[in-house]
Design a protein around this motif. Sequence first.
Motif, PDB file in Angstrom:
ATOM      1  N   HIS A   1     -14.834  -1.367  10.934  1.00 20.92           N
ATOM      2  CA  HIS A   1     -14.278  -0.390   9.989  1.00 20.92           C
ATOM      3  C   HIS A   1     -13.253  -1.050   9.069  1.00 20.92           C
ATOM      4  N   LEU A   2     -12.342  -1.822   9.644  1.00 24.96           N
ATOM      5  CA  LEU A   2     -11.302  -2.457   8.838  1.00 24.96           C
ATOM      6  C   LEU A   2     -11.879  -3.528   7.927  1.00 24.96           C
ATOM      7  N   ALA A   3     -12.875  -4.271   8.421  1.00 28.03           N
ATOM      8  CA  ALA A   3     -13.507  -5.287   7.580  1.00 28.03           C
ATOM      9  C   ALA A   3     -14.167  -4.647   6.363  1.00 28.03           C
ATOM     10  N   ALA A   4     -14.839  -3.512   6.576  1.00 29.98           N
ATOM     11  CA  ALA A   4     -15.473  -2.807   5.461  1.00 29.98           C
ATOM     12  C   ALA A   4     -14.432  -2.321   4.464  1.00 29.98           C
ATOM     13  N   ARG A   5     -13.325  -1.810   4.971  1.00 28.33           N
ATOM     14  CA  ARG A   5     -12.261  -1.346   4.079  1.00 28.33           C
ATOM     15  C   ARG A   5     -11.699  -2.507   3.251  1.00 28.33           C
ATOM     16  N   LEU A   6     -11.453  -3.623   3.902  1.00 28.95           N
ATOM     17  CA  LEU A   6     -10.880  -4.767   3.191  1.00 28.95           C
ATOM     18  C   LEU A   6     -11.855  -5.340   2.168  1.00 28.95           C
ATOM     19  N   ARG A   7     -13.150  -5.318   2.490  1.00 25.80           N
ATOM     20  CA  ARG A   7     -14.133  -5.763   1.483  1.00 25.80           C
ATOM     21  C   ARG A   7     -14.081  -4.845   0.275  1.00 25.80           C
ATOM     22  N   GLY A   8     -13.937  -3.547   0.516  1.00 30.43           N
ATOM     23  CA  GLY A   8     -13.842  -2.612  -0.583  1.00 30.43           C
ATOM     24  C   GLY A   8     -12.591  -2.798  -1.417  1.00 30.43           C
ATOM     25  N   ALA A   9     -11.555  -3.419  -0.804  1.00 27.29           N
ATOM     26  CA  ALA A   9     -10.305  -3.664  -1.518  1.00 27.29           C
ATOM     27  C   ALA A   9     -10.289  -5.026  -2.197  1.00 27.29           C
ATOM     28  N   GLY A  10     -11.424  -5.741  -2.131  1.00 28.07           N
ATOM     29  CA  GLY A  10     -11.512  -7.017  -2.825  1.00 28.07           C
ATOM     30  C   GLY A  10     -11.279  -8.242  -1.980  1.00 28.07           C
ATOM     31  N   PHE A  11     -11.115  -8.082  -0.656  1.00 23.98           N
ATOM     32  CA  PHE A  11     -10.958  -9.224   0.236  1.00 23.98           C
ATOM     33  C   PHE A  11     -12.331  -9.638   0.779  1.00 23.98           C
ATOM     34  N   SER A  12     -12.372 -10.815   1.400  1.00 25.71           N
ATOM     35  CA  SER A  12     -13.649 -11.327   1.909  1.00 25.71           C
ATOM     36  C   SER A  12     -13.500 -11.758   3.366  1.00 25.71           C
ATOM     37  N   PRO A  13     -13.344 -10.802   4.277  1.00 27.12           N
ATOM     38  CA  PRO A  13     -13.162 -11.183   5.679  1.00 27.12           C
ATOM     39  C   PRO A  13     -14.471 -11.596   6.337  1.00 27.12           C
TER      40      PRO A  13
ATOM     41  N   ALA B   1      -6.380  10.822  16.839  1.00 25.52           N
ATOM     42  CA  ALA B   1      -5.437   9.831  16.306  1.00 25.52           C
ATOM     43  C   ALA B   1      -6.093   8.822  15.375  1.00 25.52           C
ATOM     44  N   TYR B   2      -7.410   8.809  15.353  1.00 20.24           N
ATOM     45  CA  TYR B   2      -8.141   7.762  14.638  1.00 20.24           C
ATOM     46  C   TYR B   2      -7.883   7.756  13.129  1.00 20.24           C
ATOM     47  N   PRO B   3      -8.024   8.872  12.406  1.00 18.16           N
ATOM     48  CA  PRO B   3      -7.899   8.801  10.937  1.00 18.16           C
ATOM     49  C   PRO B   3      -6.552   8.258  10.471  1.00 18.16           C
ATOM     50  N   ALA B   4      -5.466   8.772  11.026  1.00 25.60           N
ATOM     51  CA  ALA B   4      -4.143   8.323  10.590  1.00 25.60           C
ATOM     52  C   ALA B   4      -3.896   6.868  10.969  1.00 25.60           C
ATOM     53  N   ALA B   5      -4.350   6.485  12.170  1.00 25.62           N
ATOM     54  CA  ALA B   5      -4.138   5.103  12.607  1.00 25.62           C
ATOM     55  C   ALA B   5      -4.890   4.123  11.719  1.00 25.62           C
ATOM     56  N   MET B   6      -6.148   4.428  11.404  1.00 29.03           N
ATOM     57  CA  MET B   6      -6.926   3.526  10.563  1.00 29.03           C
ATOM     58  C   MET B   6      -6.332   3.420   9.161  1.00 29.03           C
ATOM     59  N   GLU B   7      -5.837   4.540   8.655  1.00 24.49           N
ATOM     60  CA  GLU B   7      -5.241   4.524   7.316  1.00 24.49           C
ATOM     61  C   GLU B   7      -3.996   3.654   7.292  1.00 24.49           C
ATOM     62  N   ARG B   8      -3.162   3.779   8.294  1.00 21.74           N
ATOM     63  CA  ARG B   8      -1.914   3.022   8.299  1.00 21.74           C
ATOM     64  C   ARG B   8      -2.142   1.543   8.561  1.00 21.74           C
ATOM     65  N   ILE B   9      -3.065   1.233   9.466  1.00 25.58           N
ATOM     66  CA  ILE B   9      -3.372  -0.181   9.717  1.00 25.58           C
ATOM     67  C   ILE B   9      -4.006  -0.800   8.476  1.00 25.58           C
ATOM     68  N   GLY B  10      -4.929  -0.083   7.854  1.00 32.26           N
ATOM     69  CA  GLY B  10      -5.556  -0.594   6.632  1.00 32.26           C
ATOM     70  C   GLY B  10      -4.540  -0.833   5.534  1.00 32.26           C
ATOM     71  N   GLU B  11      -3.616   0.113   5.350  1.00 30.60           N
ATOM     72  CA  GLU B  11      -2.584  -0.062   4.332  1.00 30.60           C
ATOM     73  C   GLU B  11      -1.690  -1.262   4.645  1.00 30.60           C
ATOM     74  N   LEU B  12      -1.380  -1.445   5.931  1.00 27.70           N
ATOM     75  CA  LEU B  12      -0.540  -2.578   6.317  1.00 27.70           C
ATOM     76  C   LEU B  12      -1.227  -3.903   5.999  1.00 27.70           C
TER      77      LEU B  12
END
Length: 302
Positions: A268-280, A222-233
């Motif tokens: 994982h989510l922090a790394a994704r958000l940094r890649g999207a231009g955020f600074s968590p 369940a991990y890949p789909a869950a991380m993708e959807r949470i990241g997109e949200l």
Amino acid sequence: MTTDILLVTGLSGAGKSTVLKTLEDLGWEVVDNLPLVLLDRLLEAPLSAGRADDSQPLAIGIGTQTRDFDPERIVERIRSLRDEHGLDVGMLFLDCSGAELERRYSETRRRHPLAPDRPAHDGIARERELLRPLRDWANRLIDTTDLNAHALASQVRATFGGHGGDAPVLSIQSFGFARGLPRNADLVFDMRFLRNPHWQPALRPGTGLDPDVAAYVAADPAYPAAMERIGELLELLIPRYRAEGKSYVSVAIGCTGGRHRSVHVAEHLAARLRGAGFSPTITHRDLGAAPQDSLEGPPAST
């Protein structure tokens, strides 16, 4: 006149001095226990030497010990400053549980200002009732029950340190549901649907920061789909918070004990958000907690 004013109030012992000192360190002009009748005089006073403009934000500490304290008059004064003078006036209220305040007074051996000859409990109850109009009016609230001075100062820096920017301060923290929900979390995601490394003897001593634990969590179907959807949200919502003028956003990622799944997912989510231009900024509340079978519940059947 300054165009940004923050009134700081709350229960005695809840951390007002820490907040004001932190704001001062952040470059705010700070005045504590200013009588309300002197507010106009303060705003009309000339700038101090070395200040070229009036853009420096102003924090004013008020409380039940402030001379001429009157909650209803304070609320009316805020309305006047906003509506008649066009000033951006906010109020930060510092709350805390009665039991924790009693503990703090007991440890410091201080007497509550509203109960010098009675138990602290009496003063806390009386003050809470006196401050109720301000708590109801405040547009910011920090509950300091579970915060020490360092943690409170960190939250103030995260909330007010970006003064003048248009992006909210973004924080991500992992936690364990067994030790309670984090206070002041805006978004909470539950990772207990992922398989639990705690029940793998080789992984139990580790944490979600360890590669083998992270790989085990990420291998859940369940991990890949869950991380993708949470990241997109999150990528959808954070700009919306910015558009609404929210100063900070706190994302809490939970699992049972707060050591494995939530820690990895938060990273994982922090790394994704940094890649999207955020600074968590990221913290792990329960990372140092000892593993305990009784907290984790029965292992999932395989």
